[in-house]
Structure formats: C-alpha cells, structure tokens
Design an enzyme around this catalytic site. Structure first.
Site: not given
Ligand SMILES: *Cc1c(COP(=O)(O)O)cnc(C)c1O
Length: 497
Positions: A112
């Site tokens: 993120k």
């Molecule tokens: C948010 C997240 C995901 C999922 O990503 P999306 O874009 O919501 O599909 C997968 N792995 C981690 C570690 C995350 O923080």
C-alpha cells in the site's frame, strides 16, 4: 490526448483527473473510471534501463492529463525517495524460476506504500489546481494496514491533516504500535470501543454530516478520502507492472514482446486491476492470475459468473485479503459490460440489496484474461515452509497465497510462461504466522524475538519500520466510544461551536 473520468454508475458527468482525486468516490456511489485506457506512447525497449521514477512519469502522465510535467514529476520525486529502503523502489527477486516483485520496501513494509506515498502529493496538487484554499482532512477507518500506510504518507505533508480510527481491540499488537507511535503534528490516531464496522460506519456518517462540513469550511478545512477506490491510488499501481516488464527486458530475462503472466494476491481487487490496466495499455501480459485466501468469493465469481458475498467471513493469516466485497471489481464489471454504467449500476444495486449478482454469458466471455484460484490456510503455510527449505527465501503469508495459487495454475494448465508474482508484504509484518509455518517451535517466542530469529534464519536485515517501533514512544493514546467520534474530530480540528 486528454483523459476524463466518469462514474461507473453514471456516464453523463465527466471530471478531470485532479477533480476525481479530490473527490475520491462519485456522488452516486460509483467509482471513477477513465473514458479510455491510454496506450503507452513509448516501447518497452525504450523503457528498459529507465528508473522507477522515470517510468512512473511515462505511465502516470497518460492518466493525469491535467497535471503539468513539473507538477507530476514533483509528486513522483517526493514520493519515491529515501522513504524506500532500496534505490530501485521495487526490486525483483528470482526464486524457483519465478520473479517476485517486492512491493514492500516503503515506510510500512506493505504494497500500500506504493500508492499511499504519492497520493498526498497528488491530492495537494489537485487542490491547488482547482483553487481549493482549504486544508484537506483525510478521514479513515482501518482494520490495520491501510491506517498506518496512510498516516506515513500524509504525516508532515503541508496542507493536509489525517485522522485514523481503529478498533481498539481489533488490530494486532504490532499494527497498533505502528499507529500509536506515528510522528507528525498533522496526524491523529484514535482507538474506538467497537469493531472495524463501527469505525467504518462512524467515518461514513462524518463524511455525510452537512453541519460538520459547514463548520469545517468556516475554519478552512474539508474532508477527503485515501480509500483504495481513489484513482490516485489505482494509477500509481499500474507503474510497477510496466516497470517489472521493462526491468526483466533490461536484464535479458525475457525477449522484447515475450508475454509474461502476473499473479496477484487479491482482496479489494485494486492491485490486480492495475495489472489489467497495464495489459490494456500494451504491456505484453498473458494471464492475470487472481489469488484468494479462504475468503474465495473472487474464485467462485471467475468459476461461475456469480458474485455472492452471502457467506461466512473467515479470519485467515493473510488478513489484508479477508474481504467479501471487492470494491474495485466494479471497475472490471463496468468494462466487461461494455462501459455501460446503467447495466453496472443494476448489478451493484443487486449486490447492495441481495448481497449477490450474476453477470451475463456475454460478459463472462470477456473474462478470458483472468484465472482465479485460492489457497487454504494449510496450503499457504506449507508454501512458506517449502519455499524456505528449497531456496532460503522467506515469503509473507499474502505472497505465499499467490505462490500457492501459481503452483495450482501450472498444475492445471502446464503453462510455462515466465511469471511475475506481486509480493505484497514483508515477512516481518506477519512474523508469527510466517515463523510458525517454518517451524511450530517458534510459537514460544515473543514478537520481537521472532523478528530477530527471522532476520537470522532468512539472512535478511530487519526493516527500519520494525526496528523503529521496538523503542518508539507512544504519541497517541486517544480512545473513545463510537458515539463520540464527531466530538473527537472537532476537538482535533480546533472547531469549537
Ligand atoms: C491490501 C493488501 C492486499 C490486497 O490488495 P487489493 O488491492 O486489496 O486486492 C494484499 N496483500 C497485502 C499485504 C495487502 O496489504
């Protein structure tokens, strides 16, 4: 060529990229989508050898067409700097003949950061462009990861404030420590007595509170959202798929034009949607492999064409993928409906009403780019152990879900296409699950003993993000009832009425 954005639920009104970023979600509840997906205006060969920041500019300029070159480059350079613990920003590690694209070298060691480190800059630039004089107040409810990544992104960014609500007893000790030690005068972290839904509902009510909006405007403030549906989060995520192709080409791991597969551990469908956009821009991607954990609503959707959230919510060791409503899937539904906002709006209304909807055969036929599968808890922990024993490389739980699903894909299809797996978190973020998968004996150890042991057996340095919180002082100790959220927000913003 200019790109404008309209809602997935109403094609009438079009707004500029900067407006869409400021607004986040459309008034009708739909998501902003570009009126066309722009094609890359340079070849992969030309991109090979370019830096992450240079490629970010080549990709993002095609979407954020109302930003000047100077504005966009400024945002990129402020985001992708020494906050990342590696100069290349997103390194690629080869293990078992597959390429792991490590997206976890930012401030909070999860993917993120890739978008949330640039969103604050895109947002204040958007505010300036639209002559918004108010300071932007980001309001977020978090179940753990997003809150910290948003705090780290917005901390110290002039012209912004950020308020994060989290369920006091509903996040892991490490996650809580990460948030309550957050520095920056413009940050505010509050635990609420309640669960994540209570926090989320309270935040939505504050967003819709007209009286509060007026009081804020009188003080020179307005709310905005850093939610994953903001196109200011989607667009920066397209960059690393273009970058990874260019990098593999530069290193002669692939030949020009050779197709690759991409595997993405998926929750809200934001990350994999970015890969889909990259493919549609001209990156030679064959299959988009959508990996779910035991909350396999997306796997069922790709199998049957029916999206059905009416099921038990399962708590897994990959909590950032524990999701039953994948918000960003709406952008794909809109596209396979032939960019038909009316048709999409009907399906989304059914989702709100019944918790489910079913797409037509014609729409289903347009899902050929995707392959969906899932990994059980047992398969996920076995994957971590096997990978460690084979290669010494340690996967986090989310990436292990992707790796396990990739194994199933190869077994199903025999496809030998070279493959990139999006590695979305550092194993240090989910230390206990990771170490227990390698050997159950580790369960005796404390959280920080596990950190030291992981560093030792994996021969990897402990990331700063973890080192810091070992000794960091607690700077936020606010706790409130869910009924007090408004009063707490007003106090932080200095609104006394
Ligand atoms: C948010 C997240 C995901 C999922 O990503 P999306 O874009 O919501 O599909 C997968 N792995 C981690 C570690 C995350 O923080």
């Amino acid at each position: 060529m200019e790109v404008l954005y309209s809602s997935t639920r109403n094609g009438e009104r079009k707004v500029t990229a900067s407006r869409a970023i400021l607004q986040g979600l459309s008034e009708d509840g739909g998501l902003f989508v570009p009126d066309h997906i722009p094609a890359l205006d340079c070849t992969m060969k030309e991109l090979a050898g370019k830096t992450y920041q240079e490629i970010a500019y080549q990709v993002m300029k095609l979407y954020l067409t109302d930003f000047t070159e100077e504005e966009l480059k400024n945002c990129i350079n402020r985001a992708y700097d020494s906050k990342f613990d590696t100069e290349v920003i997103a390194p690629i590690v080869e293990a078992e003949g597959t390429y792991y694209l490590e997206l976890f070298h930012g401030a909070t060691i999860a993917f993120k950061d890739m978008a949330l480190s640039i969103l604050p800059h895109l947002m204040i630039t958007s505010a300036k462009k639209n002559h918004v004089k108010n300071d932007i107040v980001i309001l977020t409810a978090t179940s753990g990861d997003t809150g910290k990544a948003a705090l780290a992104g917005f901390a110290g960014v002039e012209g912004t404030k950020i308020i994060v609500f989290y369920p006091k007893n509903g996040v892991s000790p490490i996650q809580e420590k990460q948030m309550v030690t957050q520095k920056g005068d413009n940050t505010f972290v509050v635990g609420i007595h309640g669960n994540f839904d209570d926090a989320q509902t309270g935040v939505k009510m504050l967003f819709n509170d007209r009286e509060l909006a007026e009081e804020m405007a009188a003080t020179g403030l307005q709310f905005s959202s850093a939610n994953s549906i903001n196109i200011g989060r989607l667009v920066p995520q397209i960059v690393y798929y273009v970058y990874s192709y260019a990098k593999l080409l530069e290193e002669e791991k692939i030949t020009d034009g050779e197709k690759i597969n991409v595997v993405v551990p998926t929750g809200n469908f934001g990350n994999i949607l970015a890969a889909y956009y990259a493919k549609n821009m001209g990156v030679p991607i064959e299959k988009l492999i959508c990996a779910s954990n035991e909350n396999k609503v997306l796997f069922d959707f790709f199998e049957t064409g029916k999206y059905d959230r009416n099921r038990e919510f399962i708590l897994t060791s990959s909590p950032s993928m524990d999701i039953l409503i994948s918000s960003n899937l709406e952008r794909l539904i809109y596209r396979i409906a032939g960019d038909d906002a009316g048709k999409n709006a009907e399906l989304m209304a059914a989702l709100t009403r019944n918790g489910s909807y079913e797409i037509t055969e014609e729409m289903k036929a347009k899902l050929g780019d995707f392959y969906g599968n899932y990994a059980s808890e047992k398969e996920t922990s076995e994957r971590i152990k096997d990978m460690y024993e084979d290669t010494g490389y340690i996967l986090d739980t989310h990436t292990a879900v992707a790796s396990a699903v990739y194994k199933k894909y190869v077994a199903d299809t025999g496809d030998k296409t070279k493959t990139v797996i999006a590695s979305t978190a550092s194993p240090f973020k989910f230390t206990r699950s990771v170490m227990n998968a390698i050997d159950p004996k580790y369960d005796q150890m404390s959280d920080f003993e596990l950190v030291d042991e992981l560093s030792k057996i994996g021969n990897v340095e402990i990331p700063n993000a973890i080192e810091e919180i070992r000794t960091a002082p607690i700077l936020h100790d606010n706790v409130c009832d869910k009924t007090e959220m408004k009063a707490v927000v007003k106090r932080f913003l200095g609104i006394y009425t």
